[in-house]
Design a protein around this motif. Structure first.
Motif, PDB file in Angstrom:
ATOM      1  N   ARG A  47      16.558  -3.639  -1.638  1.00 45.95           N
ATOM      2  CA  ARG A  47      15.635  -2.501  -1.671  1.00 45.95           C
ATOM      3  C   ARG A  47      14.837  -2.392  -0.383  1.00 45.95           C
ATOM      4  O   ARG A  47      14.596  -1.290   0.110  1.00 45.95           O
ATOM      5  CB  ARG A  47      14.682  -2.644  -2.855  1.00 45.95           C
ATOM      6  N   GLN A  50      17.072  -0.864   2.296  1.00 43.22           N
ATOM      7  CA  GLN A  50      17.245   0.577   2.095  1.00 43.22           C
ATOM      8  C   GLN A  50      15.986   1.335   2.489  1.00 43.22           C
ATOM      9  O   GLN A  50      16.061   2.426   3.065  1.00 43.22           O
ATOM     10  CB  GLN A  50      17.580   0.869   0.633  1.00 43.22           C
ATOM     11  N   HIS A  51      14.821   0.773   2.186  1.00 44.33           N
ATOM     12  CA  HIS A  51      13.555   1.427   2.533  1.00 44.33           C
ATOM     13  C   HIS A  51      13.393   1.495   4.049  1.00 44.33           C
ATOM     14  O   HIS A  51      12.945   2.514   4.583  1.00 44.33           O
ATOM     15  CB  HIS A  51      12.391   0.670   1.886  1.00 44.33           C
ATOM     16  N   MET A  54      15.634   4.183   5.371  1.00 44.46           N
ATOM     17  CA  MET A  54      15.088   5.494   5.019  1.00 44.46           C
ATOM     18  C   MET A  54      13.940   5.859   5.958  1.00 44.46           C
ATOM     19  O   MET A  54      13.860   6.985   6.435  1.00 44.46           O
ATOM     20  CB  MET A  54      14.593   5.489   3.575  1.00 44.46           C
ATOM     21  N   VAL A  64       8.369  14.430   1.699  1.00 42.43           N
ATOM     22  CA  VAL A  64       8.267  13.026   1.317  1.00 42.43           C
ATOM     23  C   VAL A  64       7.230  12.848   0.219  1.00 42.43           C
ATOM     24  O   VAL A  64       6.352  13.675   0.020  1.00 42.43           O
ATOM     25  CB  VAL A  64       7.893  12.140   2.529  1.00 42.43           C
ATOM     26  N   SER A  67       3.258   6.569  -1.375  1.00 40.66           N
ATOM     27  CA  SER A  67       3.097   5.583  -2.434  1.00 40.66           C
ATOM     28  C   SER A  67       1.933   5.923  -3.348  1.00 40.66           C
ATOM     29  O   SER A  67       1.875   5.459  -4.479  1.00 40.66           O
ATOM     30  CB  SER A  67       2.912   4.190  -1.834  1.00 40.66           C
ATOM     31  N   ALA A 100       7.135   6.484   0.142  1.00 37.25           N
ATOM     32  CA  ALA A 100       7.903   5.866  -0.938  1.00 37.25           C
ATOM     33  C   ALA A 100       9.323   6.430  -1.017  1.00 37.25           C
ATOM     34  O   ALA A 100      10.269   5.687  -1.252  1.00 37.25           O
ATOM     35  CB  ALA A 100       7.195   6.071  -2.273  1.00 37.25           C
ATOM     36  N   GLU A 101       9.469   7.740  -0.828  1.00 34.42           N
ATOM     37  CA  GLU A 101      10.803   8.334  -0.898  1.00 34.42           C
ATOM     38  C   GLU A 101      10.847   9.639  -0.121  1.00 34.42           C
ATOM     39  O   GLU A 101       9.821  10.260   0.121  1.00 34.42           O
ATOM     40  CB  GLU A 101      11.235   8.571  -2.346  1.00 34.42           C
ATOM     41  N   ARG A 103      12.313  13.268  -0.462  1.00 35.81           N
ATOM     42  CA  ARG A 103      12.862  14.146  -1.509  1.00 35.81           C
ATOM     43  C   ARG A 103      13.945  15.059  -0.972  1.00 35.81           C
ATOM     44  O   ARG A 103      15.052  15.066  -1.465  1.00 35.81           O
ATOM     45  CB  ARG A 103      11.754  14.981  -2.126  1.00 35.81           C
TER      46      ARG A 103
END
Length: 116
Positions: A47, A50-51, A54, A64, A67, A100-101, A103
């Motif tokens: 993880r 991958q982070h 990213m 985005v 967190s 965190a991600e 989108r």
């Protein structure tokens, strides 16, 4: 004096088990360490990798999620910080690691050549 010869022989036989008995004692502990590695450490490392990839791939125009749960669009990318537009005309400077991600990816910039 009070111990019988048979009792003395069994007591001495139990202490000279050798390395096999020692291995049998530590085998459950070794099994727990291996299980802990495959169930906890290895997925966490995956993880984190991958982070990192990213975060390295973010660019201007990406939407985005931070967190903290805040959603915004990236307007400026720097080395350790990014500028995120959270509302029209409101830009917030955020540490890159707090994303965190991603989108939706931003559309690539259009080329300046005219199409026929």
């Amino acid at each position: 004096m009070f111990a019988t010869p048979a009792y003395a022989q069994t007591a001495a036989a139990g202490t000279t088990g050798g390395p096999q008995d020692l291995l049998i004692q530590f085998l459950p502990l070794i099994g727990l360490v291996v299980l802990f590695y495959f169930l906890m450490i290895r997925p966490q490392q995956r993880r984190m990798k991958q982070h990192k990839t990213m975060l390295a791939a973010i660019k201007r125009g990406d939407t985005v999620v931070l967190s903290s749960g805040m959603i915004g669009k990236i307007v400026r990318v720097e080395d350790k910080e990014v500028g995120i537009e959270v509302a029209t005309g409101v830009t917030v400077k955020v540490v890159r690691g707090m994303i965190a991600e991603v989108r939706t990816r931003g559309e690539p910039a259009a080329a300046n050549d005219a199409k026929a």
